[in-house]
Design a protein around this motif. Sequence first.
Motif, PDB file in Angstrom:
ATOM      1  N   THR A  75       5.366  17.023   3.206  1.00 51.08           N
ATOM      2  CA  THR A  75       5.714  18.255   3.932  1.00 51.08           C
ATOM      3  C   THR A  75       5.595  19.469   3.030  1.00 51.08           C
ATOM      4  O   THR A  75       5.753  19.377   1.818  1.00 51.08           O
ATOM      5  CB  THR A  75       7.181  18.256   4.423  1.00 51.08           C
ATOM      6  OG1 THR A  75       8.008  18.104   3.291  1.00 51.08           O
ATOM      7  CG2 THR A  75       7.474  17.201   5.427  1.00 51.08           C
ATOM      8  N   GLY A  76       5.369  20.594   3.645  1.00 53.75           N
ATOM      9  CA  GLY A  76       5.376  21.854   2.911  1.00 53.75           C
ATOM     10  C   GLY A  76       6.811  22.335   2.751  1.00 53.75           C
ATOM     11  O   GLY A  76       7.736  21.805   3.380  1.00 53.75           O
ATOM     12  N   ALA A  77       6.985  23.344   1.893  1.00 59.77           N
ATOM     13  CA  ALA A  77       8.315  23.862   1.560  1.00 59.77           C
ATOM     14  C   ALA A  77       9.133  24.229   2.800  1.00 59.77           C
ATOM     15  O   ALA A  77      10.321  23.933   2.879  1.00 59.77           O
ATOM     16  CB  ALA A  77       8.154  25.097   0.677  1.00 59.77           C
ATOM     17  N   ARG A  89       0.846  -1.203   0.000  1.00 59.83           N
ATOM     18  CA  ARG A  89       0.000   0.000   0.000  1.00 59.83           C
ATOM     19  C   ARG A  89       0.876   1.247   0.000  1.00 59.83           C
ATOM     20  O   ARG A  89       1.982   1.240   0.522  1.00 59.83           O
ATOM     21  CB  ARG A  89      -0.883  -0.015   1.256  1.00 59.83           C
ATOM     22  CG  ARG A  89      -2.087  -0.947   1.091  1.00 59.83           C
ATOM     23  CD  ARG A  89      -2.737  -1.298   2.414  1.00 59.83           C
ATOM     24  NE  ARG A  89      -2.657  -0.251   3.409  1.00 59.83           N
ATOM     25  CZ  ARG A  89      -3.587   0.696   3.602  1.00 59.83           C
ATOM     26  NH1 ARG A  89      -4.657   0.735   2.864  1.00 59.83           N
ATOM     27  NH2 ARG A  89      -3.439   1.577   4.546  1.00 59.83           N
ATOM     28  N   LYS A  90       0.348   2.302  -0.575  1.00 55.04           N
ATOM     29  CA  LYS A  90       1.079   3.568  -0.562  1.00 55.04           C
ATOM     30  C   LYS A  90       0.448   4.477   0.480  1.00 55.04           C
ATOM     31  O   LYS A  90      -0.744   4.809   0.387  1.00 55.04           O
ATOM     32  CB  LYS A  90       1.009   4.218  -1.953  1.00 55.04           C
ATOM     33  CG  LYS A  90       1.698   3.357  -3.011  1.00 55.04           C
ATOM     34  CD  LYS A  90       1.464   3.913  -4.384  1.00 55.04           C
ATOM     35  CE  LYS A  90       2.354   5.111  -4.625  1.00 55.04           C
ATOM     36  NZ  LYS A  90       2.244   5.604  -6.010  1.00 55.04           N
ATOM     37  N   ILE A  91       1.233   4.786   1.473  1.00 54.73           N
ATOM     38  CA  ILE A  91       0.679   5.524   2.609  1.00 54.73           C
ATOM     39  C   ILE A  91       1.366   6.873   2.782  1.00 54.73           C
ATOM     40  O   ILE A  91       2.595   6.945   2.883  1.00 54.73           O
ATOM     41  CB  ILE A  91       0.817   4.689   3.913  1.00 54.73           C
ATOM     42  CG1 ILE A  91       0.036   3.376   3.748  1.00 54.73           C
ATOM     43  CG2 ILE A  91       0.311   5.470   5.129  1.00 54.73           C
ATOM     44  CD1 ILE A  91       0.247   2.391   4.846  1.00 54.73           C
ATOM     45  N   GLY A  92       0.565   7.907   2.819  1.00 54.63           N
ATOM     46  CA  GLY A  92       1.106   9.242   3.049  1.00 54.63           C
ATOM     47  C   GLY A  92       1.140   9.533   4.542  1.00 54.63           C
ATOM     48  O   GLY A  92       0.242   9.141   5.291  1.00 54.63           O
ATOM     49  N   ILE A  93       2.190  10.190   4.981  1.00 56.68           N
ATOM     50  CA  ILE A  93       2.288  10.595   6.390  1.00 56.68           C
ATOM     51  C   ILE A  93       2.271  12.111   6.419  1.00 56.68           C
ATOM     52  O   ILE A  93       3.099  12.763   5.796  1.00 56.68           O
ATOM     53  CB  ILE A  93       3.621  10.123   7.034  1.00 56.68           C
ATOM     54  CG1 ILE A  93       3.810   8.616   6.892  1.00 56.68           C
ATOM     55  CG2 ILE A  93       3.698  10.560   8.501  1.00 56.68           C
ATOM     56  CD1 ILE A  93       2.816   7.789   7.642  1.00 56.68           C
ATOM     57  N   MET A  94       1.307  12.642   7.116  1.00 55.39           N
ATOM     58  CA  MET A  94       1.181  14.088   7.189  1.00 55.39           C
ATOM     59  C   MET A  94       1.446  14.509   8.637  1.00 55.39           C
ATOM     60  O   MET A  94       0.574  14.403   9.495  1.00 55.39           O
ATOM     61  CB  MET A  94      -0.246  14.443   6.728  1.00 55.39           C
ATOM     62  CG  MET A  94      -0.600  15.890   6.720  1.00 55.39           C
ATOM     63  SD  MET A  94       0.167  16.782   5.364  1.00 55.39           S
ATOM     64  CE  MET A  94       0.031  18.439   6.019  1.00 55.39           C
ATOM     65  N   GLY A  95       2.681  14.878   8.905  1.00 54.94           N
ATOM     66  CA  GLY A  95       3.026  15.291  10.266  1.00 54.94           C
ATOM     67  C   GLY A  95       2.864  16.789  10.407  1.00 54.94           C
ATOM     68  O   GLY A  95       2.972  17.531   9.429  1.00 54.94           O
ATOM     69  N   GLY A  96       2.573  17.221  11.605  1.00 53.43           N
ATOM     70  CA  GLY A  96       2.450  18.674  11.818  1.00 53.43           C
ATOM     71  C   GLY A  96       2.055  18.977  13.246  1.00 53.43           C
ATOM     72  O   GLY A  96       1.655  18.081  13.992  1.00 53.43           O
ATOM     73  N   GLY A 120       7.725  17.072  -1.173  1.00 54.94           N
ATOM     74  CA  GLY A 120       7.826  18.470  -0.733  1.00 54.94           C
ATOM     75  C   GLY A 120       6.888  19.325  -1.567  1.00 54.94           C
ATOM     76  O   GLY A 120       6.981  19.342  -2.792  1.00 54.94           O
ATOM     77  N   ALA A 121       5.987  20.013  -0.906  1.00 54.02           N
ATOM     78  CA  ALA A 121       5.000  20.800  -1.639  1.00 54.02           C
ATOM     79  C   ALA A 121       5.299  22.290  -1.550  1.00 54.02           C
ATOM     80  O   ALA A 121       5.848  22.765  -0.557  1.00 54.02           O
ATOM     81  CB  ALA A 121       3.607  20.528  -1.068  1.00 54.02           C
ATOM     82  N   THR A 122       4.921  22.985  -2.599  1.00 51.40           N
ATOM     83  CA  THR A 122       5.086  24.438  -2.603  1.00 51.40           C
ATOM     84  C   THR A 122       4.180  25.053  -1.537  1.00 51.40           C
ATOM     85  O   THR A 122       3.147  24.497  -1.191  1.00 51.40           O
ATOM     86  CB  THR A 122       4.694  25.007  -3.975  1.00 51.40           C
ATOM     87  OG1 THR A 122       3.411  24.465  -4.328  1.00 51.40           O
ATOM     88  CG2 THR A 122       5.718  24.646  -5.029  1.00 51.40           C
TER      89      THR A 122
END
Length: 400
Positions: free
Chosen positions: A112-114, A8-15, A137-139
């Motif tokens: 993650t953001g920039a 599975r492809k799993i995104g991790i959104m930490g914050g 890495g997102a803008t």
Amino acid sequence: MIQPNKGRKIGIMGGTFDPIHYGHLMLAEQIRTSFHLDEVIFIPVGKAPHKTLSNAAQKEQRFEMVKLAVASNPYFTLSDIEIKQSGTTYTIDTITELQSQLSKDDELFFITGADAILLLESWKDYQTLVKKVKFIGATRPGYEKKVLEDKIRVLEAKFGAQIELSVVPALAISSTDIRERVDTEKSIKYLLPEVVESYIHENFLYKKHHERFFEFKQILESTLSKKRYMHSLETAHTARKLALIFNVDPLKAEFAGLCHDFAKEIKGKKMQSLIIDFGIYQDPSIIATPNIAHGEVAAGILKKEYGVMDEDILDAIRWHTYGNKEMSDLSKIIYISDIIEPTRDFEGVEEIRKYAFMDLDLAIVKFFSQCTPHLEDKHLKMHRYTTEMVKQILDSQERN
Ligand code: ATP
Ligand code: MG
């Protein structure tokens, strides 16, 4: 291009998510769809880097807000892996633990953001981390794409990192800005989900408060009826808003608004004896209806038994029922907030509400002209102080 494999492809959104907002949710959703992720796990960090700020939310509250925000997206889940730990948590440890829980074939993508990419080299064991997990890495508004691209190239060349750059819609939203907006009573609507906005409002998050605010909030919650407790909270909210408009200390206004009905539910003989104990002037209206002295009684109890010593606050609580000819702007704010807070619903309230945000005196006079006939109908007496207060306001209006 990141290659798919059979897991599975799993995104991790930490914050920190203090609070979660549409920038986070949009980012996670855009990455989920463009990278065909099966799931995105939101992981609020345990210890917020800015947690020394007096107006940061508790970690449980940040967790709760993320829970509310992700509930409407079936691909979004939430993990308490970091929240449940005490002290500082590090991404490297979180990823190692997650990998041990997931299937070997699952592939993790750290979103993650920039700003986070640019600071990656300050993370614990980042050299190991970038080998363990792929980054997306997102803008983000405020960060130049070119700078981000250069940084990614360096991280790839130096440490063998795999970082995919993703351009997402520019939403110039940040938690820092939202916290500041809440503290200064600016709108945060459309910056984050409504459920999160309500949570912030209900829990008095992100505002600087009087040092004893939460202590008294708890006392009132356990001693007043639910309805009166809600009225007290709303009076506090309204008082704070008015204070910011009329240049009055919002911390005092909010605190006085919260506590104004502290003694309202004291009845009968007890009220009568407190009126005597505190030497309250026994106007005929008080003899007829002792409970109307609850403002003066509350001020007496708060001072004597709870050590509230601020006379501005005590006065505002003292005079909120029948007024007084020497009321300060703070006292007027509490008087009028009690009348117009949003749960109040009587004929003419809208008009008084409108005036209150422009001219406190005018709002008081309007209310007075509305309630006089009602008192007469019910053969109730007007307290001498009320008549004096209104006369004082009318006289000063005539002079100006
Ligand atoms: P704060 O202002 O308190 O630092 P924040 O808005 O940056 O809060 P974080 O919880 O620090 O939010 O961010 C978590 C992740 O989401 C980070 O990787 C961050 O770069 C990213 N992110 C946050 N807001 C945006 C946004 N508006 N657009 C793109 N990415 C964002
Ligand atoms: Mg941030």
